[in-house]
Design an enzyme around this catalytic site. Sequence first.
Site, short mmCIF file in Angstrom:
data_model
loop_
_atom_site.label_atom_id
_atom_site.label_comp_id
_atom_site.label_asym_id
_atom_site.label_seq_id
_atom_site.Cartn_x
_atom_site.Cartn_y
_atom_site.Cartn_z
N SER A 137 0.85 -1.19 0.00
CA SER A 137 0.00 0.00 0.00
C SER A 137 0.89 1.25 0.00
O SER A 137 1.70 1.41 -0.92
CB SER A 137 -0.96 -0.03 1.20
OG SER A 137 -1.99 0.90 1.04
N ASP A 148 -8.59 -4.98 -6.24
CA ASP A 148 -8.19 -3.86 -5.37
C ASP A 148 -8.64 -2.57 -6.02
O ASP A 148 -8.09 -2.14 -7.03
CB ASP A 148 -6.67 -3.86 -5.18
CG ASP A 148 -6.19 -2.78 -4.21
OD1 ASP A 148 -7.04 -2.02 -3.73
OD2 ASP A 148 -4.99 -2.72 -3.95
N HIS A 194 -7.23 -5.51 -1.71
CA HIS A 194 -6.02 -4.85 -1.21
C HIS A 194 -5.23 -5.78 -0.29
O HIS A 194 -4.08 -5.51 0.01
CB HIS A 194 -6.42 -3.57 -0.47
CG HIS A 194 -5.33 -2.55 -0.34
ND1 HIS A 194 -4.60 -2.09 -1.42
CD2 HIS A 194 -4.86 -1.88 0.74
CE1 HIS A 194 -3.73 -1.19 -0.99
NE2 HIS A 194 -3.85 -1.04 0.30
#
Length: 633
Positions: free
Chosen positions: A492, A578, A610
């Site tokens: 991320s 995602d 994600h």
Amino acid sequence: MNKYIFLIFSMISMSTAAQQNLTPETLWQLGRVTPLGISKDGKLLVYKVGTPSIEENKINSKIYTIPVEGGKATLVEDYKSLLADKNVSPDGKFLLFSKEVKVEKLLGKDLYPELSKTTAQVYTGLDYRHWDTWNDGTHNHVFFSENKKDAVGVDIMPNEPYDAPQKPFGGDEDYIWSPDGTKIIYVCKKKAGTAYATSTNTDLYEYDLATKTTKNLTETNLGYDTHPIFSPKGDLSWLQMKRDGYEADKNDIIVRHKGQDLNITSNWDGTVDSFSWSKDGKRVYFIAPIKGTKQLFFIEFQGYKKISFEVNQITDGDFDVNAIVGFSGTSVLVSRNDMNHAPEVYSYDLAKKTWKQITKVNDEAYTKIASCKTEKRWVTTTDGKKMLVWVILPPNFDKTKKYPALLYCQGGPQSALTQSYSFRWNFQLMASQGYVIVAPNRRGMPGHGTAWNEQISGDWGGQVMDDYLAAIDDVAKESYVDKTRLGAVGASYGGYSVFQLAGIHKNRFKTFISHCGIFNTESMYGTTEEVFFTNWDSGGAYWEKDNATAQKTYNEFNPIKLINNWNTPILIIQGGKDYRVPIGQGQEAFQAAQLKGIKSKFLLFPDENHWVLKPQNALVWQREFFGWLKETL
């Protein structure tokens, strides 16, 4: 006498030798403990244990009870009768629940019924997809019904294109009964389309069963209002962030006492994760990050008798307190873990200040797994601040040897880096493969004051990158670190960090791994679903040419702009579902690396978001992760 000393040492050596380093396969055999609560009679802890099945590719769960003071665990079938049902009204007459309701016509087959096989979707605003799901016109709504079989439910949000519980992660904590059972309090962001995607203005609403009317209880606050709880004395309390669009703002505890809202954590330089009231309503207990851990705190609540409320830290140590389960006598039951141990339930005696482990789901497994030593290290940053860095050492660490080291880049970007235990980004697992792990509490981390936490917004590629490099440079000075074998990994924002470091690291690192990382801040702004996040953290839109902060984000702090500096092998991992950091980010990075002739690999999970949640996918993730490190580092 000497022979007895020799025998003792031999036994210790045999015991140590019997322990094996943690492997991905062993990690995915551990039980996952989730406390469900304390029984109505106060005698039993009720908890769930999830056990992964690689063969079935799912996690199977069983429910157990155990005495609150510890003892033998018992498998149970009908556990709900043991726990107080908060969804039943205090007088027992009504039941509270939620379900999805079709509100909007967004699918082609809704708009054109005669074309029943069309797969078209039609949108006139943003919020057309969220996290890992496309908006099909259905919304979560809160219902109540008489507490009897086959009773018809009443939708308290008829025809509203809003969600309660909140999507994607809200649950039944998003709606509660008032103490007298005449009203329902629920959490909702009553915005739709583009307004929804650009705002965090979630409020608490009160529905009156008698008048069938709804009013906004927190209309004056423009940020998040969440987690409503009534105190034992009937005061409504909740968590609140002040600023609209800022998802990582300071989280405070608000108590509505005698018609006035008291912010009881306003004078404390920290942010609250979760909270609970004592049984007598005289104390508020809460969990918050502090200096690389998560600990338990309390505040004496005496209403207007105190002008300023004092925050008191209860627990301390190299572990995380993750959740407050409930109270028993002078003790509080909590979920607790550290970098070597998955969460279990512990009892902390508030009077004696002593710990007792209650659940022991993985204790037997741990006798066969070698632990890793974790050390706190304080590193001086380039701007003269002291930064906490966790250093995790391999099992049976020998300081006379040399080890490769991994810089771990945390996501968020404002998520705490503590004594956490992940079943994917597991520090013990990484260190057990022979790596020294360097995990800095860089700018943006809660637990070190709000100023430290906020400095990252609008400065993604600035001081934070210097913090990362200061951490790895400092630890690399140690004689046991092989400076020629350094890697950087993260997901991320941590994945963004890896991409950014790949363009500025000046040959420090020998390999990189980025999972669902942001590679192009411009296309990220154009495709991510929660636009309030990019508006706040990027400083604005890429077309705002007079916005200095935004232009820095889309140019100097944009990894794609530094691609000509890339010269290091990189593994890029991406989830196909995602929508927070969409698939194009990973594709752009891999395509650029390939076309530039850089050794690279693209690991795609088409059915993951994600995160990586399916057991077999998770094992592939870890095998590819460590396979890449073995090959390139």
